[in-house]
Design an enzyme around this catalytic site. Structure first.
Site, PDB file in Angstrom:
ATOM      1  N   VAL A 159      10.004   8.754  -7.076  1.00 17.34           N
ATOM      2  CA  VAL A 159       9.101   7.644  -6.773  1.00 17.34           C
ATOM      3  C   VAL A 159       8.120   8.064  -5.699  1.00 17.34           C
ATOM      4  CG1 VAL A 159       8.946   5.240  -6.005  1.00 17.34           C
ATOM      5  CG2 VAL A 159      10.968   6.011  -7.269  1.00 17.34           C
ATOM      6  N   CYS A 160       6.844   7.781  -5.939  1.00 18.70           N
ATOM      7  CA  CYS A 160       5.830   8.033  -4.919  1.00 18.70           C
ATOM      8  C   CYS A 160       4.786   6.916  -4.991  1.00 18.70           C
ATOM      9  CB  CYS A 160       5.210   9.418  -5.071  1.00 18.70           C
ATOM     10  SG  CYS A 160       4.181   9.640  -6.502  1.00 18.70           S
ATOM     11  N   ASN A 161       3.727   7.058  -4.236  1.00 18.50           N
ATOM     12  CA  ASN A 161       2.701   6.015  -4.192  1.00 18.50           C
ATOM     13  C   ASN A 161       2.059   5.779  -5.551  1.00 18.50           C
ATOM     14  OD1 ASN A 161       2.534   4.623  -1.804  1.00 18.50           O
ATOM     15  ND2 ASN A 161       1.180   6.094  -0.835  1.00 18.50           N
ATOM     16  N   GLY A 164       2.418   8.300  -8.226  1.00 24.14           N
ATOM     17  CA  GLY A 164       3.032   9.145  -9.248  1.00 24.14           C
ATOM     18  C   GLY A 164       2.287  10.442  -9.480  1.00 24.14           C
TER      19      GLY A 164
END
Length: 103
Positions: free
Chosen positions: A7-9, A11
């Site tokens: 998961v990131c801001n 993707g």
């Protein structure tokens, strides 16, 4: 088959790490599906897919506690080591995910 979701801001940056993790899995002969999603898609992905490990990128580490409360014990949840993320060390991140699964 191991299923690892990062998961990131948005993707985007994490997709490079995904590629390196896939290479590490291939080198170890482990079948793994590894993908990155933005924060906005975590709930729908978790509901729709069988996920073994959810790893949170440093830029969204503030979501870690919420994800642990929401998804554990069914999904193992942790953050990605900031140094490994910064250097895009897919081998270390993949190994950590396997440790979380118990392999």
């Amino acid at each position: 088959m191991k299923n690892i979701m990062l998961v990131c801001n948005a993707g985007m940056s994490t997709s490079m790490l995904v590629t390196k993790m896939e290479k590490a899995a291939q080198e170890k002969g482990i079948e793994a599906t590894i993908w990155a999603v933005p924060v906005s898609e975590v709930d729908s992905e978790a509901a729709a897919k069988d996920i073994d490990v959810l790893l949170v990128g440093p830029q969204v580490k503030f979501m870690l506690k919420e994800y642990k409360e929401k998804f554990e014990p069914n999904i193992k949840v942790s953050d990605i080591n900031m140094m490994d993320y910064g250097t895009m060390n897919g081998t270390n991140v993949f190994n950590y995910a396997m440790e979380m699964i118990g392999e």
